[in-house]
Scaffold this motif. Sequence first.
Motif, mmCIF file in Angstrom:
data_model
loop_
_atom_site.group_PDB
_atom_site.id
_atom_site.type_symbol
_atom_site.label_atom_id
_atom_site.label_comp_id
_atom_site.label_asym_id
_atom_site.label_seq_id
_atom_site.Cartn_x
_atom_site.Cartn_y
_atom_site.Cartn_z
ATOM 1 N N UNK A 76 0.788 -1.221 0.000
ATOM 2 C CA UNK A 76 0.000 0.000 0.000
ATOM 3 C C UNK A 76 0.819 1.270 0.000
ATOM 4 N N UNK A 77 2.006 1.263 0.611
ATOM 5 C CA UNK A 77 2.812 2.479 0.680
ATOM 6 C C UNK A 77 3.373 2.885 -0.674
ATOM 7 N N UNK A 78 3.285 2.000 -1.672
ATOM 8 C CA UNK A 78 3.727 2.345 -3.024
ATOM 9 C C UNK A 78 2.634 3.049 -3.818
ATOM 10 N N UNK A 79 1.417 3.163 -3.259
ATOM 11 C CA UNK A 79 0.299 3.865 -3.879
ATOM 12 C C UNK A 79 0.036 3.357 -5.294
ATOM 13 N N UNK A 80 -0.394 2.078 -5.454
ATOM 14 C CA UNK A 80 -0.589 1.516 -6.783
ATOM 15 C C UNK A 80 -1.775 2.160 -7.510
ATOM 16 N N UNK A 81 -1.624 2.337 -8.808
ATOM 17 C CA UNK A 81 -2.683 2.878 -9.666
ATOM 18 C C UNK A 81 -2.854 1.947 -10.868
ATOM 19 N N UNK A 82 -3.819 0.998 -10.806
ATOM 20 C CA UNK A 82 -3.996 0.046 -11.911
ATOM 21 C C UNK A 82 -4.901 0.590 -13.011
ATOM 22 N N UNK A 83 -4.613 0.171 -14.228
ATOM 23 C CA UNK A 83 -5.455 0.432 -15.386
ATOM 24 C C UNK A 83 -5.618 -0.887 -16.132
ATOM 25 N N UNK A 84 -6.871 -1.283 -16.390
ATOM 26 C CA UNK A 84 -7.139 -2.559 -17.046
ATOM 27 C C UNK A 84 -7.888 -2.298 -18.338
ATOM 28 N N UNK A 85 -7.400 -2.881 -19.443
ATOM 29 C CA UNK A 85 -8.045 -2.785 -20.749
ATOM 30 C C UNK A 85 -8.372 -4.189 -21.233
ATOM 31 N N UNK A 86 -9.663 -4.459 -21.377
ATOM 32 C CA UNK A 86 -10.078 -5.776 -21.842
ATOM 33 C C UNK A 86 -10.394 -5.693 -23.323
ATOM 34 N N UNK A 87 -9.676 -6.483 -24.105
ATOM 35 C CA UNK A 87 -9.893 -6.521 -25.547
ATOM 36 C C UNK A 87 -10.673 -7.758 -25.935
ATOM 37 N N UNK A 88 -10.653 -8.090 -27.205
ATOM 38 C CA UNK A 88 -11.387 -9.259 -27.680
ATOM 39 C C UNK A 88 -10.780 -10.569 -27.202
ATOM 40 N N UNK A 89 -9.485 -10.730 -27.405
ATOM 41 C CA UNK A 89 -8.826 -11.985 -27.049
ATOM 42 C C UNK A 89 -7.913 -11.869 -25.839
ATOM 43 N N UNK A 90 -7.486 -10.669 -25.522
ATOM 44 C CA UNK A 90 -6.527 -10.494 -24.421
ATOM 45 C C UNK A 90 -6.964 -9.364 -23.490
ATOM 46 N N UNK A 91 -6.413 -9.406 -22.303
ATOM 47 C CA UNK A 91 -6.607 -8.347 -21.314
ATOM 48 C C UNK A 91 -5.234 -7.828 -20.935
ATOM 49 N N UNK A 92 -5.071 -6.515 -20.982
ATOM 50 C CA UNK A 92 -3.805 -5.879 -20.630
ATOM 51 C C UNK A 92 -4.011 -5.013 -19.400
ATOM 52 N N UNK A 93 -3.158 -5.200 -18.431
ATOM 53 C CA UNK A 93 -3.216 -4.403 -17.204
ATOM 54 C C UNK A 93 -1.892 -3.681 -17.029
ATOM 55 N N UNK A 94 -1.977 -2.424 -16.641
ATOM 56 C CA UNK A 94 -0.804 -1.618 -16.350
ATOM 57 C C UNK A 94 -0.929 -1.096 -14.927
ATOM 58 N N UNK A 95 0.119 -1.276 -14.147
ATOM 59 C CA UNK A 95 0.123 -0.791 -12.766
ATOM 60 C C UNK A 95 1.263 0.208 -12.621
ATOM 61 N N UNK A 96 0.931 1.370 -12.071
ATOM 62 C CA UNK A 96 1.919 2.412 -11.788
ATOM 63 C C UNK A 96 2.091 2.511 -10.277
ATOM 64 N N UNK A 97 3.341 2.554 -9.825
ATOM 65 C CA UNK A 97 3.627 2.738 -8.394
ATOM 66 C C UNK A 97 4.579 3.915 -8.243
ATOM 67 N N UNK A 98 4.563 4.510 -7.074
ATOM 68 C CA UNK A 98 5.444 5.640 -6.782
ATOM 69 C C UNK A 98 6.411 5.225 -5.675
ATOM 70 N N UNK A 99 7.698 5.222 -5.979
ATOM 71 C CA UNK A 99 8.741 4.902 -5.004
ATOM 72 C C UNK A 99 9.277 6.222 -4.452
ATOM 73 N N UNK A 100 9.169 6.436 -3.143
ATOM 74 C CA UNK A 100 9.664 7.698 -2.580
ATOM 75 C C UNK A 100 11.185 7.767 -2.619
#
Length: 128
Positions: A76-100
């Motif tokens: 939790x201290x990395x403050x994750x920010x997920x983004x999920x894109x569901x397509x026809x055949x695949x799902x792509x997820x991107x997670x951004x974290x902040x390292x102090x």
Amino acid sequence: MRRLLKRLRDHRDDRGVSMLEFAGFLPILLVIGMATIQLGLIGYGINQAGSGARAAARVASQDGDGGAAAVASVSGWLDPAPEVEKGGDTTTATVSVHVPSVIPLFGGGYDINRSATMPNDNDNDNDG
């Protein structure tokens, strides 16, 4: 006897030199130590972001809440920010974290992004 006194006097004069050398070298040691800790935190952030992206993509590809899975799998201290894109055949997820930043002179921290792609779970393809 004179030699002994001279040797003792010379020895006494060198006593503070090693302490002075250590005091001069101490800031360099501290910066190296803090830089090592910073690199370790960045490596940890990369690992956590990758794990969160894989978890989010896996859960979202099975019609679950990928964002919640990403947040649950990242510290939790990395403050994750997920983004999920569901397509026809695949799902792509991107997670951004902040390292102090550990060293105050080098800015406010580092943002790290990692992505993962998983095939979607299509139950309609299994007729058999």
